[in-house]
Design a protein around this motif. Structure first.
Motif, PDB file in Angstrom:
ATOM      1  N   PHE A 152       0.861  -1.176   0.000  1.00  0.00           N
ATOM      2  CA  PHE A 152       0.000   0.000   0.000  1.00  0.00           C
ATOM      3  C   PHE A 152       0.902   1.232   0.000  1.00  0.00           C
ATOM      4  O   PHE A 152       1.625   1.486   0.954  1.00  0.00           O
ATOM      5  CB  PHE A 152      -0.928  -0.003   1.205  1.00  0.00           C
ATOM      6  N   VAL A 153       0.837   1.974  -1.091  1.00  0.00           N
ATOM      7  CA  VAL A 153       1.733   3.106  -1.262  1.00  0.00           C
ATOM      8  C   VAL A 153       1.237   4.331  -0.511  1.00  0.00           C
ATOM      9  O   VAL A 153       2.013   5.093   0.043  1.00  0.00           O
ATOM     10  CB  VAL A 153       1.905   3.417  -2.766  1.00  0.00           C
ATOM     11  N   SER A 154      -0.076   4.527  -0.464  1.00  0.00           N
ATOM     12  CA  SER A 154      -0.628   5.694   0.210  1.00  0.00           C
ATOM     13  C   SER A 154      -1.749   5.267   1.137  1.00  0.00           C
ATOM     14  O   SER A 154      -2.279   4.167   1.039  1.00  0.00           O
ATOM     15  CB  SER A 154      -1.169   6.696  -0.820  1.00  0.00           C
ATOM     16  N   MET A 155      -2.101   6.173   2.045  1.00  0.00           N
ATOM     17  CA  MET A 155      -3.154   5.898   3.006  1.00  0.00           C
ATOM     18  C   MET A 155      -4.470   6.507   2.534  1.00  0.00           C
ATOM     19  O   MET A 155      -4.471   7.492   1.789  1.00  0.00           O
ATOM     20  CB  MET A 155      -2.780   6.481   4.373  1.00  0.00           C
ATOM     21  N   PRO A 156      -5.602   5.949   2.986  1.00  0.00           N
ATOM     22  CA  PRO A 156      -6.888   6.630   2.750  1.00  0.00           C
ATOM     23  C   PRO A 156      -6.864   8.033   3.354  1.00  0.00           C
ATOM     24  O   PRO A 156      -6.132   8.299   4.305  1.00  0.00           O
ATOM     25  CB  PRO A 156      -7.889   5.723   3.471  1.00  0.00           C
ATOM     26  N   ASP A 157      -7.641   8.924   2.801  1.00  0.00           N
ATOM     27  CA  ASP A 157      -7.586  10.333   3.198  1.00  0.00           C
ATOM     28  C   ASP A 157      -8.444  10.646   4.419  1.00  0.00           C
ATOM     29  O   ASP A 157      -9.240  11.588   4.428  1.00  0.00           O
ATOM     30  CB  ASP A 157      -8.037  11.223   2.029  1.00  0.00           C
ATOM     31  N   GLY A 158      -8.305   9.870   5.461  1.00  0.00           N
ATOM     32  CA  GLY A 158      -8.990  10.160   6.701  1.00  0.00           C
ATOM     33  C   GLY A 158     -10.484  10.340   6.515  1.00  0.00           C
ATOM     34  O   GLY A 158     -11.146   9.551   5.852  1.00  0.00           O
ATOM     35  N   GLY A 159     -11.024  11.390   7.082  1.00  0.00           N
ATOM     36  CA  GLY A 159     -12.457  11.639   7.015  1.00  0.00           C
ATOM     37  C   GLY A 159     -12.951  12.022   5.634  1.00  0.00           C
ATOM     38  O   GLY A 159     -14.149  11.973   5.359  1.00  0.00           O
ATOM     39  N   GLU A 160     -12.033  12.440   4.739  1.00  0.00           N
ATOM     40  CA  GLU A 160     -12.436  12.864   3.401  1.00  0.00           C
ATOM     41  C   GLU A 160     -12.720  11.683   2.485  1.00  0.00           C
ATOM     42  O   GLU A 160     -13.401  11.818   1.476  1.00  0.00           O
ATOM     43  CB  GLU A 160     -11.349  13.748   2.788  1.00  0.00           C
ATOM     44  N   ARG A 161     -12.179  10.530   2.794  1.00  0.00           N
ATOM     45  CA  ARG A 161     -12.402   9.371   1.941  1.00  0.00           C
ATOM     46  C   ARG A 161     -12.343   8.118   2.803  1.00  0.00           C
ATOM     47  O   ARG A 161     -11.351   7.862   3.470  1.00  0.00           O
ATOM     48  CB  ARG A 161     -11.336   9.312   0.846  1.00  0.00           C
ATOM     49  N   SER A 162     -13.409   7.335   2.787  1.00  0.00           N
ATOM     50  CA  SER A 162     -13.422   6.102   3.567  1.00  0.00           C
ATOM     51  C   SER A 162     -12.526   5.067   2.906  1.00  0.00           C
ATOM     52  O   SER A 162     -12.102   5.221   1.761  1.00  0.00           O
ATOM     53  CB  SER A 162     -14.845   5.553   3.658  1.00  0.00           C
TER      54      SER A 162
END
Length: 231
Positions: A152-162
């Motif tokens: 996984f290269v990047s993380m989900p965008d917190g509250g902006e994207r589930s």
């Protein structure tokens, strides 16, 4: 002697990745890509090379055709059978071994190169580190470990994207099959690229390069330092 009932059993995972193969797809130029990677890694006649998780044997066969002594290692009997057929068709000599990252036999400081592609993610992080330490021990000082895997290269965008929206974004923008991605996220053990980097350097490797060329792909070139060198 201690009981080994705590030891992670890789064989129970055989066949699971059939459902997630489309994440890294069918590479119709696999032989060309393998040859280019091996040339970049400087493979020479007489080198001892291990391909752990050799799959259908393309890279192992190309290394053998370059004059290396190759151990093609896989925990799947079906994959080893395919590797033997592929090598025979190309008139290459490889040694197939039924084992995994946690069970392959080795003598310390014996390999000039170890390669593992899309295999390490089968292991939880604790066992990834154990596997990396075993690979480190098996390599000669100054030798390289070439690793490609699903990370996984990047993380989900917190509250902006589930997490679901993050998965959907990657599926829609990178032509992954939804069922494959869902199965992989739920049942496999991919980790973040930055965790992978720390894990590999903690066991002693020098990180030469890390290439995150797709949202779920990471390629790492690592070196076992020679005595007196800093890791």
């Amino acid at each position: 002697m201690l009981a080994r009932d705590w030891f992670y059993n890789q064989r129970r995972r055989i066949g699971l990745d059939t459902a997630v193969a489309s994440i890294y797809g069918q590479d119709h130029d696999a032989d060309l890509r393998a040859r280019a990677a091996l040339s970049m890694l400087g493979v020479e006649p007489g080198w001892r090379v291990a391909d752990i998780g050799c799959g259908n044997g393309v890279l192992a066969t190309e290394a053998a055709l370059m004059g290396a002594e190759v151990d093609a290692i896989d925990i799947s009997p079906a994959m080893l059978a395919l590797a033997e057929v592929y090598a025979t068709d190309r008139r290459a000599r490889i040694r197939t071994r039924s084992a995994g990252l946690l069970s392959f036999a080795y003598e310390p400081d014996s390999y000039d190169l170890i390669v593992s592609e899309f295999t390490l993610h089968h292991l939880p992080d604790f066992w990834k580190a154990v596997a990396a330490a075993r690979i480190f021990a098996a390599l000669k000082p100054g030798a390289n470990f070439y690793l490609r895997d699903i990370v996984f290269v990047s993380m989900p965008d917190g509250g902006e994207r589930s997490v679901g929206e993050w998965a959907d974004f990657n599926i829609k923008n990178h032509d992954f099959e939804r069922d494959s991605v869902v199965t992989h996220m739920r049942d496999e053990y991919s980790t973040f690229g930055w965790v992978m980097e720390r894990m590999l350097t903690e066991v002693g490797f020098t990180l030469i390069s890390a290439d995150y060329h797709a949202p779920l792909h990471g390629t790492y070139l690592l070196r076992k330092p020679k005595p007196g060198e800093q890791g």
